[in-house]
Design a protein around this motif. Sequence first.
Motif, mmCIF file in Angstrom:
data_model
loop_
_atom_site.group_PDB
_atom_site.id
_atom_site.type_symbol
_atom_site.label_atom_id
_atom_site.label_comp_id
_atom_site.label_asym_id
_atom_site.label_seq_id
_atom_site.Cartn_x
_atom_site.Cartn_y
_atom_site.Cartn_z
ATOM 1 N N UNK A 223 13.169 -4.662 -31.749
ATOM 2 C CA UNK A 223 12.987 -3.676 -30.661
ATOM 3 C C UNK A 223 12.110 -4.146 -29.504
ATOM 4 N N UNK A 224 11.618 -5.372 -29.550
ATOM 5 C CA UNK A 224 10.820 -5.865 -28.431
ATOM 6 C C UNK A 224 11.720 -6.117 -27.231
ATOM 7 N N UNK A 225 11.186 -5.899 -26.071
ATOM 8 C CA UNK A 225 11.893 -6.209 -24.827
ATOM 9 C C UNK A 225 10.887 -6.755 -23.820
ATOM 10 N N UNK A 226 11.375 -7.612 -22.955
ATOM 11 C CA UNK A 226 10.517 -8.185 -21.926
ATOM 12 C C UNK A 226 10.296 -7.169 -20.818
ATOM 13 N N UNK A 227 9.045 -6.976 -20.426
ATOM 14 C CA UNK A 227 8.726 -6.020 -19.362
ATOM 15 C C UNK A 227 9.171 -6.592 -18.022
ATOM 16 N N UNK A 228 9.881 -5.779 -17.243
ATOM 17 C CA UNK A 228 10.367 -6.233 -15.944
ATOM 18 C C UNK A 228 9.212 -6.489 -14.981
ATOM 19 N N UNK B 34 2.423 -8.026 -44.795
ATOM 20 C CA UNK B 34 3.669 -8.129 -45.564
ATOM 21 C C UNK B 34 4.890 -7.892 -44.686
ATOM 22 N N UNK B 35 6.041 -8.220 -45.248
ATOM 23 C CA UNK B 35 7.292 -8.006 -44.528
ATOM 24 C C UNK B 35 7.784 -9.269 -43.857
ATOM 25 N N UNK B 36 8.999 -9.191 -43.331
ATOM 26 C CA UNK B 36 9.620 -10.351 -42.686
ATOM 27 C C UNK B 36 9.362 -10.405 -41.196
ATOM 28 N N UNK B 37 8.939 -9.296 -40.600
ATOM 29 C CA UNK B 37 8.687 -9.278 -39.169
ATOM 30 C C UNK B 37 9.968 -9.245 -38.358
ATOM 31 N N UNK B 38 9.820 -9.293 -37.051
ATOM 32 C CA UNK B 38 10.952 -9.247 -36.143
ATOM 33 C C UNK B 38 11.525 -10.650 -35.955
ATOM 34 N N UNK B 39 12.860 -10.790 -35.975
ATOM 35 C CA UNK B 39 13.441 -12.106 -35.720
ATOM 36 C C UNK B 39 13.021 -12.640 -34.358
ATOM 37 N N UNK B 40 12.832 -13.964 -34.305
ATOM 38 C CA UNK B 40 12.450 -14.588 -33.038
ATOM 39 C C UNK B 40 13.610 -14.520 -32.063
ATOM 40 N N UNK B 41 13.291 -14.132 -30.827
ATOM 41 C CA UNK B 41 14.319 -14.082 -29.793
ATOM 42 C C UNK B 41 14.306 -15.326 -28.927
ATOM 43 N N UNK B 42 13.125 -15.848 -28.656
ATOM 44 C CA UNK B 42 12.960 -17.056 -27.852
ATOM 45 C C UNK B 42 11.518 -17.527 -27.999
ATOM 46 N N UNK C 161 -0.691 -6.329 -14.491
ATOM 47 C CA UNK C 161 -1.374 -7.475 -13.890
ATOM 48 C C UNK C 161 -1.295 -8.738 -14.735
ATOM 49 N N UNK C 162 -0.470 -8.739 -15.782
ATOM 50 C CA UNK C 162 -0.335 -9.900 -16.627
ATOM 51 C C UNK C 162 0.754 -10.818 -16.070
ATOM 52 N N UNK C 163 0.920 -11.964 -16.721
ATOM 53 C CA UNK C 163 1.974 -12.892 -16.313
ATOM 54 C C UNK C 163 3.238 -12.651 -17.118
ATOM 55 N N UNK C 164 3.084 -12.507 -18.425
ATOM 56 C CA UNK C 164 4.222 -12.210 -19.295
ATOM 57 C C UNK C 164 3.863 -11.018 -20.161
ATOM 58 N N UNK C 165 4.873 -10.212 -20.514
ATOM 59 C CA UNK C 165 4.630 -9.025 -21.329
ATOM 60 C C UNK C 165 5.886 -8.665 -22.108
ATOM 61 N N UNK C 166 5.686 -8.228 -23.354
ATOM 62 C CA UNK C 166 6.751 -7.691 -24.192
ATOM 63 C C UNK C 166 6.299 -6.329 -24.705
ATOM 64 N N UNK C 167 7.251 -5.422 -24.824
ATOM 65 C CA UNK C 167 6.961 -4.077 -25.310
ATOM 66 C C UNK C 167 7.924 -3.712 -26.434
#
Length: 258
Positions: free
Chosen positions: A124-129, A99-107, A133-139
Amino acid sequence: MAEAGEPYTTPMPQVRPEPPPGPRRVRLIYTALACVGTAVAIVLVFTAFSGDRPGAASAPLHQGRSAAPSVSASVSASAVPRPVRLPPVPTALTMVVHPGSGTPAGNFVVDQKSGIGYAGFAAPWRTAADPSPFVRAQRAGRALIVSCPMPGAVPEALTAPEAYRTVAARAARWTLRFQPEGGSLAWTASQPLRRGTGWLLGYRVTYRIDGRTHASEAIVAVVGTGRNKPALLFATVPDTTQELYRDLNMLFWTLRPI
């Protein structure tokens, strides 16, 4: 013989001076001294850096099960770690719509190296600098979304859905290193992907922290990309941020090969 009235003395033996050490002996002495010096230097180096530990801010994403990014710092000392056993993977289990609307899409995240794209989110998500060992990450606090080529060896021919389900189960076991120790796992989803070829597994891992029971919702998707290795998408959200559960649905709905 001593004359009468003279004390008797034992003549002192002749002591020959010891010859100076030869070249070989000298080399052995210097070698021994050098080894001692090296050992002392190693001890001093380890002593000087024994208190040097990376802080939480610099900790890598891939931290191992003993230092899971979500709860490692607050796990109760009384908890007894035990390995999480995977129950049999369901043949078919539709993912629940949270349930819920979730986080708005950033990209829209485009992981060129892995060959997939999926939703990226605003705060509150942010891209990990440093996603290594991953290629892309959000926290978002202890919540995590990552993607990379499938770790480890994979079968040469991945075509049938059953084959992708088997690989997804192995990937799910691999992701447990990012979950707290001593938990129990229950499957929440097992189904083909909406776009492309691959399989999605969802699971809920339940654990205790400071005497309280907590749980994290997670998804693991293995995506066929036409490359040597399929892509892996993994996301986990602890119950302390339940408002982010809906983002797991959005990841599944938007995931696609590119």
